[in-house]
Write an enzyme that holds these catalytic residues in place. Structure first.
Site, PDB file in Angstrom:
ATOM      1  N   ARG A  32      57.959  15.079  87.810  1.00 39.74           N
ATOM      2  CA  ARG A  32      58.520  15.307  88.657  1.00 39.74           C
ATOM      3  C   ARG A  32      58.354  17.060  88.649  1.00 39.74           C
ATOM      4  O   ARG A  32      58.805  17.507  89.508  1.00 39.74           O
ATOM      5  CB  ARG A  32      60.244  15.133  88.548  1.00 39.74           C
ATOM      6  CG  ARG A  32      59.801  13.648  88.754  1.00 39.74           C
ATOM      7  CD  ARG A  32      61.768  13.349  88.499  1.00 39.74           C
ATOM      8  NE  ARG A  32      61.797  13.223  86.912  1.00 39.74           N
ATOM      9  CZ  ARG A  32      62.773  12.274  86.121  1.00 39.74           C
ATOM     10  NH1 ARG A  32      63.943  11.774  87.025  1.00 39.74           N
ATOM     11  NH2 ARG A  32      62.728  12.575  85.901  1.00 39.74           N
ATOM     12  N   LYS A  39      55.969  20.171  80.935  1.00 42.57           N
ATOM     13  CA  LYS A  39      57.761  20.230  81.077  1.00 42.57           C
ATOM     14  C   LYS A  39      57.957  21.378  79.393  1.00 42.57           C
ATOM     15  O   LYS A  39      58.709  22.007  80.281  1.00 42.57           O
ATOM     16  CB  LYS A  39      58.500  18.740  81.464  1.00 42.57           C
ATOM     17  CG  LYS A  39      59.779  19.368  81.334  1.00 42.57           C
ATOM     18  CD  LYS A  39      60.667  18.084  82.156  1.00 42.57           C
ATOM     19  CE  LYS A  39      61.010  17.402  81.331  1.00 42.57           C
ATOM     20  NZ  LYS A  39      61.789  16.230  81.979  1.00 42.57           N
ATOM     21  N   ARG A 355      49.613  50.796  79.376  1.00 43.66           N
ATOM     22  CA  ARG A 355      49.575  49.227  78.248  1.00 43.66           C
ATOM     23  C   ARG A 355      49.606  49.494  77.227  1.00 43.66           C
ATOM     24  O   ARG A 355      49.786  50.589  76.158  1.00 43.66           O
ATOM     25  CB  ARG A 355      48.135  48.848  78.636  1.00 43.66           C
ATOM     26  CG  ARG A 355      48.606  49.428  80.876  1.00 43.66           C
ATOM     27  CD  ARG A 355      46.965  49.434  80.779  1.00 43.66           C
ATOM     28  NE  ARG A 355      46.091  48.592  80.045  1.00 43.66           N
ATOM     29  CZ  ARG A 355      44.500  49.339  80.507  1.00 43.66           C
ATOM     30  NH1 ARG A 355      43.952  49.795  80.718  1.00 43.66           N
ATOM     31  NH2 ARG A 355      43.848  48.377  80.237  1.00 43.66           N
ATOM     32  N   ASN A 399      50.410  69.376  76.358  1.00 44.19           N
ATOM     33  CA  ASN A 399      50.059  69.889  77.836  1.00 44.19           C
ATOM     34  C   ASN A 399      48.698  68.449  78.523  1.00 44.19           C
ATOM     35  O   ASN A 399      47.554  69.431  78.134  1.00 44.19           O
ATOM     36  CB  ASN A 399      50.409  70.813  78.493  1.00 44.19           C
ATOM     37  CG  ASN A 399      50.783  70.463  80.048  1.00 44.19           C
ATOM     38  OD1 ASN A 399      51.569  70.015  79.536  1.00 44.19           O
ATOM     39  ND2 ASN A 399      49.423  71.120  80.357  1.00 44.19           N
TER      40      ASN A 399
HETATM   41  C1  UD1 Z   1      67.806  10.430  80.486  1.00 44.24           C
HETATM   42  C2  UD1 Z   1      68.723  10.300  80.664  1.00 44.24           C
HETATM   43  C3  UD1 Z   1      69.519   9.145  81.139  1.00 44.24           C
HETATM   44  C4  UD1 Z   1      70.163  11.253  81.187  1.00 44.24           C
HETATM   45  C5  UD1 Z   1      69.160  11.938  81.311  1.00 44.24           C
HETATM   46  C6  UD1 Z   1      69.159  13.738  81.665  1.00 44.24           C
HETATM   47  C7  UD1 Z   1      67.509   7.971  79.902  1.00 44.24           C
HETATM   48  C8  UD1 Z   1      66.400   6.168  79.918  1.00 44.24           C
HETATM   49  N1  UD1 Z   1      67.899   8.354  80.736  1.00 44.24           N
HETATM   50  O1  UD1 Z   1      66.827  10.513  82.333  1.00 44.24           O
HETATM   51  O2  UD1 Z   1      70.573   8.764  81.265  1.00 44.24           O
HETATM   52  O3  UD1 Z   1      71.345  11.205  82.439  1.00 44.24           O
HETATM   53  O4  UD1 Z   1      68.310  11.683  80.557  1.00 44.24           O
HETATM   54  O5  UD1 Z   1      68.628  14.407  81.369  1.00 44.24           O
HETATM   55  O6  UD1 Z   1      67.517   7.822  78.624  1.00 44.24           O
HETATM   56  N2  UD1 Z   1      60.958  10.920  77.137  1.00 44.24           N
HETATM   57  C9  UD1 Z   1      59.823  10.664  76.156  1.00 44.24           C
HETATM   58  N3  UD1 Z   1      59.082   9.674  76.363  1.00 44.24           N
HETATM   59  C10 UD1 Z   1      59.066   9.197  76.996  1.00 44.24           C
HETATM   60  C11 UD1 Z   1      60.290   8.811  78.154  1.00 44.24           C
HETATM   61  C12 UD1 Z   1      60.608  10.635  78.134  1.00 44.24           C
HETATM   62  O7  UD1 Z   1      59.740  11.316  74.989  1.00 44.24           O
HETATM   63  O8  UD1 Z   1      58.601   7.570  77.402  1.00 44.24           O
HETATM   64  C13 UD1 Z   1      60.960  12.156  76.934  1.00 44.24           C
HETATM   65  C14 UD1 Z   1      60.468  13.392  78.085  1.00 44.24           C
HETATM   66  O9  UD1 Z   1      60.123  14.016  77.756  1.00 44.24           O
HETATM   67  C15 UD1 Z   1      62.120  13.890  78.130  1.00 44.24           C
HETATM   68  C16 UD1 Z   1      62.761  13.840  77.598  1.00 44.24           C
HETATM   69  O10 UD1 Z   1      62.535  12.488  76.807  1.00 44.24           O
HETATM   70  O11 UD1 Z   1      62.422  15.625  77.319  1.00 44.24           O
HETATM   71  C17 UD1 Z   1      63.988  12.664  79.121  1.00 44.24           C
HETATM   72  O12 UD1 Z   1      63.264  12.256  79.791  1.00 44.24           O
HETATM   73  P1  UD1 Z   1      63.356  12.336  81.383  1.00 44.24           P
HETATM   74  O13 UD1 Z   1      61.812  11.351  82.116  1.00 44.24           O
HETATM   75  O14 UD1 Z   1      63.596  13.322  81.677  1.00 44.24           O
HETATM   76  O15 UD1 Z   1      64.225  10.949  81.563  1.00 44.24           O
HETATM   77  P2  UD1 Z   1      65.401  11.529  82.361  1.00 44.24           P
HETATM   78  O16 UD1 Z   1      65.278  10.719  83.721  1.00 44.24           O
HETATM   79  O17 UD1 Z   1      66.368  13.015  82.858  1.00 44.24           O
HETATM   80 MG    MG Z   2      65.229  14.479  81.984  1.00 41.91          MG
END
Ligand code: UD1
Ligand code: MG
Length: 490
Positions: A32, A39, A355, A399
């Site tokens: 996203r 990110k 700089r 100067n």
């Molecule tokens: C997640 C939560 C959601 C919560 C939200 C808060 C889950 C399923 N959902 O959703 O309930 O409200 O965070 O911000 O947990 N990541 C990994 N590996 C993966 C997927 C994600 O390391 O396979 C990491 C991402 O890099 C990120 C974090 O986990 O830092 C959260 O992932 P993201 O996709 O942002 O989850 P949300 O949709 O925000």
């Molecule tokens: Mg998130």
């Protein structure tokens, strides 16, 4: 690990945290964000997004921080190591494929399996978290003897967050992701910030039960909560007082919102410590910037990347100061400064550029349209107008006249200009480096200096002036005699 040393350095170091390790999730694809930069590395007030979370963990007193990387793993690892304070070592584990937040936590299992205490699990994209909130969460779990305590928050607009589902008695029964929620569940405004304190051994057991039965076909960490409840284990919740703390960054809109909130927090700290911020809306400071008492920050000023400012300084309007150290009573107007040192009572600008690697001694004056690069100026030296001083050393009280240029580059190499103390360089001089000008020497205005000038000497390096008395009047008469039109404009 020299973590203890770091703990001592922060203000909350005296409070002890029950033994805790942390797992930070930063392996996702950041779809996203629509960015080539992962990110976790997007800059936010001078630090990568995930480095803020790393710091919050260290400052809370966590013993080990394990970051789960996957997408662009090497880049994320290098970026986070670089941004981590000295004395904190990070560990990294690799999630092979982004199969969901639950799968990501499992990647840390082999490292932490034998840890018998609390495992804090945090999303790497919630950079506004404060250490006291993490401490409250860990303490709540330990005191309640439950397998998990989780943070919760009420949001006016919960779009995008997982919703916390409770039964009629108010007990948590699970978390539903927005994509999987019924319209009624979506109306619920109690959200999951994705920050949990688990009992380590019970966490690994629960993760083994996860199945990807959801809209995204992923292993959701959130399902662990429902599983614990089904096993008859109560789930402790800790409400976040300020929901801004758990702002998750998924888009660049949220990145800008987080930056605005963090900036307001940093400016508030400065103001409460005795700094005047004339217009907080147009003032930017990075984390780790320090400003001394009774300094005034004028509008449209940016203090970036570890800049340290002394007391009673006036900065701006329209100044950008990055990676610099300023003494007391320094004044900087509408200028750009990077990676340089300004001692007490220096005045710069407006419209100057300092700089990197410049050092301005006490009381130095740098005026409009002066550019410095790798230049050392002794105390009270002055360059008040229209100069370029590069790879130069300029002695105390010297100067530099308007329009003086150091010619430091011959097309292949850079060369140094050395000017002793109390010298006087006349306006519009060109100093062809390498060249040395001795103490107290005078350079006549308009000189092109190509050879060294000894101390107390005068150097004149320009053609002699020829004066022809009456020549202009003769010239006009001659031209008029030939009937050419006279230009009478003056
Ligand atoms: C997640 C939560 C959601 C919560 C939200 C808060 C889950 C399923 N959902 O959703 O309930 O409200 O965070 O911000 O947990 N990541 C990994 N590996 C993966 C997927 C994600 O390391 O396979 C990491 C991402 O890099 C990120 C974090 O986990 O830092 C959260 O992932 P993201 O996709 O942002 O989850 P949300 O949709 O925000
Ligand atoms: Mg998130």
């Amino acid at each position: 690990m020299t973590h203890a040393a770091y703990q001592g350095a922060h203000p909350t170091g005296e409070q002890t945290l029950p033994p805790t390790v942390a797992v930070l999730l930063a392996a996702g694809k950041s779809t996203r964000m629509r960015s080539r930069l992962p990110k976790p590395l997007h800059p936010l007030c001078g630090l990568p997004v995930t480095a803020h979370v790393v710091r919050a963990c260290w400052e809370a007193g966590v013993e080990r921080v394990v970051v789960v990387v996957g997408h662009e793993a090497e880049r994320v690892r290098a970026g986070l190591v670089e941004a981590t304070p000295e004395g904190c070592s990070l560990e990294f584990v690799h999630q092979e494929r982004p199969l969901g937040t639950g799968d990501a936590v499992r990647a840390a299992q082999s490292l932490l399996e034998s840890w018998p205490h609390t495992v804090l699990v945090l999303a790497g994209d919630t950079p506004l978290l404060r250490p006291p909130t993490l401490r409250r969460l860990v303490e709540a779990r330990v005191q309640a003897h439950v397998p998990v305590a989780m943070l919760t928050m009420e949001l006016q607009n919960p779009t995008g967050y997982g919703r916390i589902i409770r039964d009629e008695k108010g007990h948590v029964i699970g978390i539903v992701e927005e994509r999987d929620a019924t319209p009624e569940q979506r109306r619920c405004r109690e959200c999951n910030p994705s920050i949990y304190a688990f009992d380590g051994p019970r966490l690994w057991k629960a993760l083994a039960q996860l199945r990807p039965n959801n809209a995204q076909g992923e292993y959701y960490l959130t399902d662990v909560i429902g599983w614990f409840v089904q096993q008859g284990a109560p789930v402790e919740t800790v409400a976040i007082e300020d929901p801004n703390e758990a702002l998750g960054i998924n888009t660049r809109v949220e990145l800008a919102q987080a930056a605005a909130l963090l900036r307001a927090r940093l400016l508030e700290n400065l103001m409460l410590s005795g700094v005047t911020v004339v217009d907080p809306m147009s003032t930017w400071v990075d984390v780790d910037v320090t400003v001394g008492q009774d300094s005034v920050i004028q509008p449209n000023t940016l203090l970036l990347r570890g800049t340290q400012v002394g007391e009673e300084c006036v900065l701006g309007p329209f100044a950008r100061i990055e990676g610099c150290r300023l003494g007391n009573r320094v004044q900087v107007y509408a200028s750009w400064l990077a990676d340089s040192v300004l001692e007490d009572d220096v005045r710069v600008g407006p419209y100057a550029q300092i700089r990197p690697n410049s050092h301005l001694g006490a009381g130095v004056r740098i005026g409009n349209f002066v550019e410095l690069k790798n230049a050392m100026l002794g105390p009270r030296a002055q360059a008040s107008h229209l100069s370029y001083l590069g790879d130069a050393e300029i002695g105390e009280g010297t100067n530099i006249g308007a329009g003086t240029i150091t010619c430091n580059y011959d097309g292949f190499q850079k060369h140094r200009t050395q000017i002793g103390p109390r010298a006087f360089v006349g306006s519009h001089s060109t100093l062809v480096a390498p060249v040395e000008i001795g103490e107290g020497a005078f350079i006549a205005a308009g000189s092109v200096i190509t050879a060294n000038v000894p101390a107390d000497a005068l150097a004149i390096a320009r053609s002699h002036q020829i004066v022809k008395e009456g020549w202009a009047a003769d010239y006009r008469r001659r031209k008029a005699g030939k009937g050419e039109q006279k230009n009478t404009s003056k």
